[in-house]
Design a protein around this motif. Structure first.
Motif, PDB file in Angstrom:
ATOM      1  N   PRO A 235       0.779  -1.238   0.000  1.00 27.55           N
ATOM      2  CA  PRO A 235       0.000   0.000   0.000  1.00 27.55           C
ATOM      3  C   PRO A 235       0.811   1.289   0.000  1.00 27.55           C
ATOM      4  O   PRO A 235       0.240   2.355  -0.098  1.00 27.55           O
ATOM      5  CB  PRO A 235      -0.821  -0.114   1.274  1.00 27.55           C
TER       6      PRO A 235
ATOM      7  N   GLU B  93      -6.611  -8.436   2.006  1.00 26.69           N
ATOM      8  CA  GLU B  93      -6.685  -8.356   0.555  1.00 26.69           C
ATOM      9  C   GLU B  93      -5.265  -8.334  -0.029  1.00 26.69           C
ATOM     10  O   GLU B  93      -4.982  -9.010  -1.022  1.00 26.69           O
ATOM     11  CB  GLU B  93      -7.438  -7.094   0.165  1.00 26.69           C
TER      12      GLU B  93
ATOM     13  N   LEU C 228      -2.698  13.794   1.402  1.00 26.69           N
ATOM     14  CA  LEU C 228      -1.395  13.150   1.229  1.00 26.69           C
ATOM     15  C   LEU C 228      -1.063  12.197   2.370  1.00 26.69           C
ATOM     16  O   LEU C 228      -0.133  11.401   2.284  1.00 26.69           O
ATOM     17  CB  LEU C 228      -0.284  14.206   1.136  1.00 26.69           C
TER      18      LEU C 228
ATOM     19  N   THR D 112      -0.897   9.120   4.699  1.00 26.04           N
ATOM     20  CA  THR D 112      -1.163   7.702   4.482  1.00 26.04           C
ATOM     21  C   THR D 112      -1.628   7.021   5.758  1.00 26.04           C
ATOM     22  O   THR D 112      -1.923   5.835   5.751  1.00 26.04           O
ATOM     23  CB  THR D 112       0.096   6.978   3.981  1.00 26.04           C
TER      24      THR D 112
ATOM     25  N   GLU E  75     -17.238   7.957   5.833  1.00 24.01           N
ATOM     26  CA  GLU E  75     -17.822   7.924   4.505  1.00 24.01           C
ATOM     27  C   GLU E  75     -18.447   9.285   4.211  1.00 24.01           C
ATOM     28  O   GLU E  75     -19.147   9.841   5.050  1.00 24.01           O
ATOM     29  CB  GLU E  75     -18.904   6.844   4.499  1.00 24.01           C
TER      30      GLU E  75
ATOM     31  N   ILE F   2     -20.015  11.864   0.648  1.00 30.07           N
ATOM     32  CA  ILE F   2     -20.598  11.671  -0.687  1.00 30.07           C
ATOM     33  C   ILE F   2     -19.518  11.421  -1.727  1.00 30.07           C
ATOM     34  O   ILE F   2     -19.732  10.693  -2.686  1.00 30.07           O
ATOM     35  CB  ILE F   2     -21.475  12.897  -1.037  1.00 30.07           C
ATOM     36  N   ASP F   3     -18.329  11.998  -1.514  1.00 30.85           N
ATOM     37  CA  ASP F   3     -17.290  11.836  -2.537  1.00 30.85           C
ATOM     38  C   ASP F   3     -16.659  10.450  -2.531  1.00 30.85           C
ATOM     39  O   ASP F   3     -16.247   9.963  -3.566  1.00 30.85           O
ATOM     40  CB  ASP F   3     -16.201  12.891  -2.360  1.00 30.85           C
ATOM     41  N   ASN F   4     -16.539   9.829  -1.360  1.00 25.49           N
ATOM     42  CA  ASN F   4     -15.900   8.511  -1.374  1.00 25.49           C
ATOM     43  C   ASN F   4     -16.911   7.371  -1.187  1.00 25.49           C
ATOM     44  O   ASN F   4     -16.535   6.220  -1.064  1.00 25.49           O
ATOM     45  CB  ASN F   4     -14.771   8.423  -0.332  1.00 25.49           C
ATOM     46  N   TRP F   5     -18.188   7.712  -1.189  1.00 26.01           N
ATOM     47  CA  TRP F   5     -19.213   6.689  -0.999  1.00 26.01           C
ATOM     48  C   TRP F   5     -19.222   5.725  -2.181  1.00 26.01           C
ATOM     49  O   TRP F   5     -18.980   6.125  -3.324  1.00 26.01           O
ATOM     50  CB  TRP F   5     -20.583   7.373  -0.884  1.00 26.01           C
ATOM     51  N   LYS F   6     -19.459   4.442  -1.859  1.00 26.68           N
ATOM     52  CA  LYS F   6     -19.484   3.452  -2.932  1.00 26.68           C
ATOM     53  C   LYS F   6     -20.837   2.752  -2.963  1.00 26.68           C
ATOM     54  O   LYS F   6     -21.439   2.530  -1.915  1.00 26.68           O
ATOM     55  CB  LYS F   6     -18.393   2.406  -2.688  1.00 26.68           C
ATOM     56  N   TRP F   7     -21.262   2.394  -4.145  1.00 26.70           N
ATOM     57  CA  TRP F   7     -22.482   1.582  -4.246  1.00 26.70           C
ATOM     58  C   TRP F   7     -22.215   0.255  -3.577  1.00 26.70           C
ATOM     59  O   TRP F   7     -21.144  -0.330  -3.714  1.00 26.70           O
ATOM     60  CB  TRP F   7     -22.857   1.350  -5.707  1.00 26.70           C
ATOM     61  N   LYS F   8     -23.234  -0.232  -2.857  1.00 30.61           N
ATOM     62  CA  LYS F   8     -23.029  -1.471  -2.116  1.00 30.61           C
ATOM     63  C   LYS F   8     -23.301  -2.680  -3.013  1.00 30.61           C
ATOM     64  O   LYS F   8     -24.016  -2.580  -4.006  1.00 30.61           O
ATOM     65  CB  LYS F   8     -23.963  -1.519  -0.909  1.00 30.61           C
ATOM     66  N   TYR F   9     -22.730  -3.771  -2.605  1.00 32.62           N
ATOM     67  CA  TYR F   9     -22.969  -5.029  -3.318  1.00 32.62           C
ATOM     68  C   TYR F   9     -24.457  -5.382  -3.197  1.00 32.62           C
ATOM     69  O   TYR F   9     -24.996  -5.375  -2.095  1.00 32.62           O
ATOM     70  CB  TYR F   9     -22.129  -6.117  -2.663  1.00 32.62           C
ATOM     71  N   PRO F  10     -25.142  -5.630  -4.310  1.00 32.21           N
ATOM     72  CA  PRO F  10     -26.581  -5.899  -4.202  1.00 32.21           C
ATOM     73  C   PRO F  10     -26.838  -7.128  -3.326  1.00 32.21           C
ATOM     74  O   PRO F  10     -26.154  -8.141  -3.441  1.00 32.21           O
ATOM     75  CB  PRO F  10     -26.998  -6.165  -5.643  1.00 32.21           C
TER      76      PRO F  10
ATOM     77  N   VAL G  24     -28.975 -10.191  -2.304  1.00 29.33           N
ATOM     78  CA  VAL G  24     -29.943 -11.066  -2.965  1.00 29.33           C
ATOM     79  C   VAL G  24     -30.956 -11.550  -1.932  1.00 29.33           C
ATOM     80  O   VAL G  24     -30.588 -12.079  -0.894  1.00 29.33           O
ATOM     81  CB  VAL G  24     -29.232 -12.270  -3.595  1.00 29.33           C
TER      82      VAL G  24
END
Ligand code: SF4
Ligand code: SF4
Ligand code: SF4
Ligand code: SF4
Lengths: 187, 592
Positions: free
Chosen positions: A44, A79, A141, A143, A164, A166-174, A176
């Motif tokens: 990283p 990861e 800058l 880390t 979190e 609005i700028d770094n928000w991510k769509w969540k995994y749908p 099921v």
């Protein structure tokens, strides 16, 4: 006579091809060690030294040599370990530390005495300030390596998890939906 | 005026549901109780607030200054008082907060001095700057700052300017009514864009289910004597997507990796042209827009709404039915349920649909993909949604990019036709935002690495420089001493020849002593620094201790009595030792 000619032709071929190969090896020389670069691309680049090496590159070099485990980098998380295992064909191991959410450092500007010690500690030049002036952290800058915390004589630096927005928000995994099948009576 | 139209593959024909809101003309929505104006309403940089709580503002006054070129200014939608500049929930699928300027209207709706300009007397740069200052952005829903799209490519000649009046999403009719009622100003706005971009042709695309709008636009074009072509395109969702409309009108296909100007074509929405004209000819910045309010309501209608109006208040005007259980912003294909009825109308809000289970029955659960290929046939971009779905679902993002996930415009045609009711678009959005996040992380890591390496290099260099300096100083001192010694020797033993060997050893010896004294000097310096730091630490500590908790000053008699009672009780329970039980013990003592 014929055999001499054949040998001469083969020798000539060997000389020409050898020269071509030699030339190619100079012309297309690969700078550095490609494996180290590949490993470094996975790390990283927090430069925190938690792996026990003074930065990501020395750790990458040690991994490439095969002397150390691949699970020593906490900022990389599981990861990172999985990716390294994939690259090197080694086994995935659990991380050798706790995984933490990504953080950034914040200087309490009222308490800062302007000693410049944190600037010297920051490996990625993420702190601005001058002697006896207020210091501050260039947030994008930073880390989150925490190396600036111990040198601060007045303990005015703290770590905060990145929240979190609005700028770094991510769509969540749908998610099921699973529907319960109607119960069927055994025949 | 016949012209050859092209076709895009796929597309769907959902029920249009447009007639409901077409019955009534555009109405002006009344002033709401409070306006919450988000600062970030366009693609690009977040505007910086230039007002504070308590400021009086006039309608059209700048409240957020554009940050960078790709960013657009924000203005006060009415006159009144700024209540606060604070975080409020946004009309965004995340339901998160962002910086907003909250304004309490004074009811006068008083304009700031408006400055109409003659744009023909200005340079193109000045016009673009003016549009940025007026906050003109793409009102079709993408909210890209308009001035950023008004520069032609340097290498490719501008062939066509496409004006988007297709409005293909079901339920939405705001562009339709705008063209019917305000065609002249739309056409004048298109004229401005034409003058800036100098295209060979101007094509206005309108779906053929809006004959009135097309007729009004034709009449306006003829009245103004402009050579624009009004073209009716077949009604097929998503003909109003910029890329689809460009394809239909010009036959050109714009890939995700390129800008449309690179292919000599540019596309604007009709509402954008209208606001651009208002900004130039009337000096009015974008403070309101047309919004269709429809769905589960008694009186669907189009309203001219001030930016910042809470959606709940706007919906009330159209008399929502009692079983309304949410508000969808945008159309049923690409819109989303807003997280709260308090969220404000923004520049991207073209339609509000009152949601109810009757109108939008919940979908039956998702089933496995049967590889029927219906999604691929419906996709207007000729993608293979089922492949992208598999790889998004498996989080194999590299593969999704191989299948061109970034060409997907999230139109929803694939989800609409999927017999297994798979929410394909949701998977694509997930994959795209993951890929973006990774890209960001990667760039940050690369930057960190570069800075780390530079710092190391600098440290090395500084060390070398310091060593060199020390060596030089030592050498200089040694030379001086040697010279002195030589002079002394010369003075002492005048007749005899100077013993050069002795002098040389002396020089060496003195050099050694210089080096020895140099280190103690550095040590002393360090000591001094340490002492200074220790003193500063002591000062900082004293400062921290001197801080009194502010809320314990000026206590009322009742509060003091209450505190005394509590202390008495704590003492009785032996919770504190009496020596420490002073009521106003500074909090810092405990933390220390
Ligand atoms: S622990 Fe990871 S991030 Fe920190 S220096 Fe080592 S490799 Fe780099
Ligand atoms: S500011 Fe502190 S935490 Fe951030 S990178 Fe620099 S040393 Fe690390
Ligand atoms: S339409 Fe649905 S079921 Fe058919 S191939 Fe596409 S994703 Fe699979
Ligand atoms: S949402 Fe994307 S993949 Fe699905 S039909 Fe539209 S463009 Fe194609």
């Amino acid at each position: 006579m014929d055999i001499l000619l054949a040998i001469a032709i083969m020798a000539l071929g060997a000389v020409v091809l050898g020269a071509a190969l030699g030339f190619a090896s100079i012309k297309f020389k690969v700078e550095g060690d490609p494996l180290v670069e590949k490993i470094e691309a996975i790390l990283p680049q927090t430069q925190c030294g938690q792996c026990g090496f003074p930065g990501c590159k020395p750790y990458a070099e040690a991994i490439a040599k095969g002397d150390v485990d691949i699970n020593l980098c906490p900022p990389g998380g599981m990861e990172g370990v999985a990716k390294l295992a994939d690259l090197l064909g080694r086994e995935v191991k659990p991380l050798d530390a706790e995984e933490k959410p990504k953080q950034i450092a914040i200087i309490d500007e009222n308490t800062c005495i302007g000693c410049t010690l944190c600037i010297q500690a920051c490996p990625v030049d993420a702190i601005v300030g001058a002697a006896k002036q207020m210091h501050t952290i260039i947030t994008p800058l930073c880390t989150g390596c925490e190396l600036c915390l111990p040198p601060c004589p007045v303990e005015c630096i703290r770590m905060e998890a990145i929240t979190e927005n609005i700028d770094n928000w991510k769509w969540k995994y749908p998610v099921v939906e699973i529907k319960a099948a109607p119960l069927q009576k055994a025949a | 005026m016949l012209m050859n139209l092209f076709k895009f593959k796929g597309g769907v024909k959902p029920p249009t549901n447009k007639t409901q809101s077409l019955g009534l003309s555009i109405a002006q929505a009344p002033l709401p109780s409070k306006l919450v104006v988000p600062l970030h309403q366009s693609i690009g940089g977040t505007p910086r607030p230039v007002v504070q709580a308590g400021d009086k503002v006039l309608k059209g006054q700048l409240i957020g200054e554009a940050d960078g070129w790709i960013s657009a200014a924000v203005h006060a939608p009415t006159s009144g008082t700024v209540l606060e500049v604070a975080m409020h929930v946004q009309p965004h699928p995340s339901g998160l907060d962002a910086m907003c300027v909250v304004i309490e209207p004074d009811g006068k709706d008083e304009w700031i001095a408006r400055q109409p300009v003659d744009y023909q007397a200005l340079t193109p740069e000045q016009v673009r700057e003016g549009l940025q200052q007026a906050g003109v952005v793409g009102l079709g829903g993408a909210v890209f700052p308009t001035h950023g799209k008004l520069t032609a490519s340097k290498t490719v000649p501008m062939d066509e300017l496409v004006i988007n009046g297709a409005e293909c999403e079901p339920f939405i009719t705001c562009d339709d009514l705008l063209m019917r009622e305000r065609a002249e100003e739309v056409v004048r706005g298109i004229g401005v864009f034409r003058d800036l971009l100098q295209p060979k042709k101007v094509l206005i695309g309108i779906e053929d289910n809006k004959p009135e709008a097309a007729a009004a636009m034709r009449a306006a074009v003829d009245a103004l004597g402009e050579p624009f072509l009004v073209v009716q395109v077949p009604t097929l969702y998503p003909a109003g997507g910029a890329k689809q409309l460009i394809r239909v009108l010009t036959g050109k296909e714009v890939p995700a990796s390129k800008r449309s100007t690179d292919l000599g074509v540019q596309c604007f929405n009709v509402a954008t042209a209208y606001t651009a004209w208002r900004a130039i000819a009337h000096g009015e910045p974008v403070v309101s827009r047309l919004v269709t309010v429809t769905g589960n309501v008694g009186e669907p209608r189009n309203y001219e709404v001030l930016i910042g109006t809470p959606m709940g208040e706007l919906l009330q005007l159209a008399q929502p039915q009692p079983d309304t259980d949410g508000i969808v912003m945008g159309g049923p294909m690409m819109g989303f349920l807003v997280p709260d009825a308090k969220v404000p109308v923004v520049k991207a809000t073209n339609c509000l649909i009152a949601h109810s289970e009757r109108l939008f029955p919940p979908k039956a659960p998702e089933m496995p993909c049967i590889r029927c290929g219906a999604c691929a046939q419906a996709c207007p971009h000729e993608l293979q949604p089922f492949e992208m779905y598999w790889f998004s679902r498996a989080k194999n993002f590299g593969k999704t990019q191989e299948y061109h996930i970034f060409d997907c415009i999230e139109c929803g045609c694939c989800s609409f036709v999927c017999p297994s009711r798979i929410p394909l678009v949701q998977y694509f959005r997930f994959a795209k935002s993951e890929i973006w996040a990774r890209e960001r992380d990667k760039n940050a890591a690369e930057g960190a690495k570069a800075r780390f390496e530079f710092k190391q290099l600098r440290d090395e260099r500084e060390k070398a420089e310091k060593a060199e300096k020390l060596a030089k100083a030592a050498a200089a001192q040694a030379a001086k001493k040697a010279a002195e010694a030589a002079a002394a020797a010369a003075a002492e033993a005048s007749p005899t020849a100077p013993d050069s060997a002795a002098a040389a050893t002396q020089v060496q010896a003195s050099a050694a002593t210089v080096e020895a004294t140099a280190t103690p000097a550095v040590d002393a310096e360090k000591e001094a620094k340490k002492a200074a730091i220790a003193a500063a630490m002591a000062r900082a500590k004293a400062q921290r201790e001197a801080v009194q908790p502010k809320n314990t000053e000026q206590l009322s008699a009742v509060q003091q009595r209450e505190q005394a009672e509590i202390e008495a009780r704590r003492q009785a329970a032996h919770l504190t030792d009496p020596a420490q039980a002073e009521p106003a013990a500074p909090a810092s003592e405990k933390t220390d």
